[in-house]
Design an enzyme around this catalytic site. Structure first.
Site, PDB file in Angstrom:
ATOM      1  NE  ARG A   1      22.180  15.562  37.592  1.00 16.49           N
ATOM      2  CZ  ARG A   1      21.333  15.486  38.607  1.00 16.49           C
ATOM      3  NH1 ARG A   1      20.026  15.437  38.349  1.00 16.49           N
ATOM      4  NH2 ARG A   1      21.743  15.447  39.861  1.00 16.49           N
TER       5      ARG A   1
ATOM      6  CG  HIS B   1      29.069  19.593  44.071  1.00 16.78           C
ATOM      7  ND1 HIS B   1      28.622  19.177  45.296  1.00 16.78           N
ATOM      8  CD2 HIS B   1      27.977  19.568  43.259  1.00 16.78           C
ATOM      9  CE1 HIS B   1      27.328  18.901  45.239  1.00 16.78           C
ATOM     10  NE2 HIS B   1      26.913  19.139  44.012  1.00 16.78           N
TER      11      HIS B   1
ATOM     12  CB  CYS C   1      24.154  20.694  45.737  1.00 15.36           C
ATOM     13  SG  CYS C   1      23.418  20.018  44.212  1.00 15.36           S
TER      14      CYS C   1
END
Length: 243
Positions: free
Chosen positions: A129, A195, A94
């Site tokens: 998002r 993640h 990320c």
């Protein structure tokens, strides 16, 4: 390096360690010890110099301001770039992924220079998002099973000609470009938005890093029962959610 030892470096855990990304260091360390390797792990905080003698470097995700601070300090330090020049392996997640590229948009809305270790440029997406589980297929050249992970980012990462997509998504956003790509890699440097932590969901990625660091084609087998149970649970849940 000595093939019975491994030097593992976790970069800036005080700035870049969101969504359990430190679990990646735990998994790589555990997978190495299961193969009888002597692992020396060093957690390097942002007020410390990056050693250049590591074998594997792990960089996690972080919020916008910590990301900018990390990029500034890594540029000033120069140790990670020197380590890559020495043949080290780097795996980033990320914010860490964006930092390894040429540039990204920082918390001030400005273009922030990265380390140039990956041929990618990250911008800020204008739409919703990117949040949720992702399932994808890792580049065939890496010989790994499907990728499962969790993404939470606003960034959009565009790959240059020398960067290969780490994976192509079956569902999820990945790089956010709409072309189905997720992450990027070259010979020794890897980046992903996943993640999870991604190594706990995908222990074969940890094994890939070990093989590259040791310069071997195979590792002794280990018991993957727990990892496979977690993988199957998350893949099933994500598949059902998108059905």
């Amino acid at each position: 390096m000595n093939q019975n030892s491994l030097r593992l470096v976790w970069v800036y855990p005080d700035l870049l360690s969101t969504y359990g990304d430190q679990g990646n260091a735990l998994v790589v360390e555990r997978r190495a010890r299961q193969r009888g390797l002597d692992v020396s792990r060093l957690d390097v905080r942002s007020d410390q110099q990056i050693p250049t003698s590591g074998d594997i470097y792990l960089v996690g995700g972080g919020e916008d301001r910590p990301q900018r601070l990390a990029a500034e300090r890594l540029r000033r330090d120069g140790g990670l770039n020197r380590a890559v020049s020495n043949g080290a392996i780097v795996f980033s997640v990320c914010a860490g992924y964006q930092i390894l590229g040429h540039e990204f948009i920082n918390d001030l809305g400005q273009r922030e220079p990265g380390l140039g270790l990956l041929d990618v440029v990250s911008t800020r997406g204008e739409g919703e998002r990117c949040v949720g589980d992702v399932l994808g297929d890792i580049d065939d050249r890496l010989g790994l099973p499907p990728l499962t992970g969790f993404e939470n980012h606003q960034g959009v990462t565009h790959l240059g000609p020398s960067a290969r997509p780490f994976a192509r998504v079956r569902f999820g956003n990945g790089n956010g470009t709409g072309d189905g790509t997720e992450g990027a890699y070259n010979d020794t440097v890897f980046g992903t938005y996943m993640h999870g932590p991604v190594m706990a969901r995908n222990p074969h990625i940890a094994d890939l890093l070990l093989k590259l660091a040791l310069d071997v084609n195979a590792l002794p087998p280990v018991n993957d029962e727990w990892y496979e149970a977690l993988r199957n649970e998350r893949i099933t849940a994500a598949t059902q959610a998108t059905a």
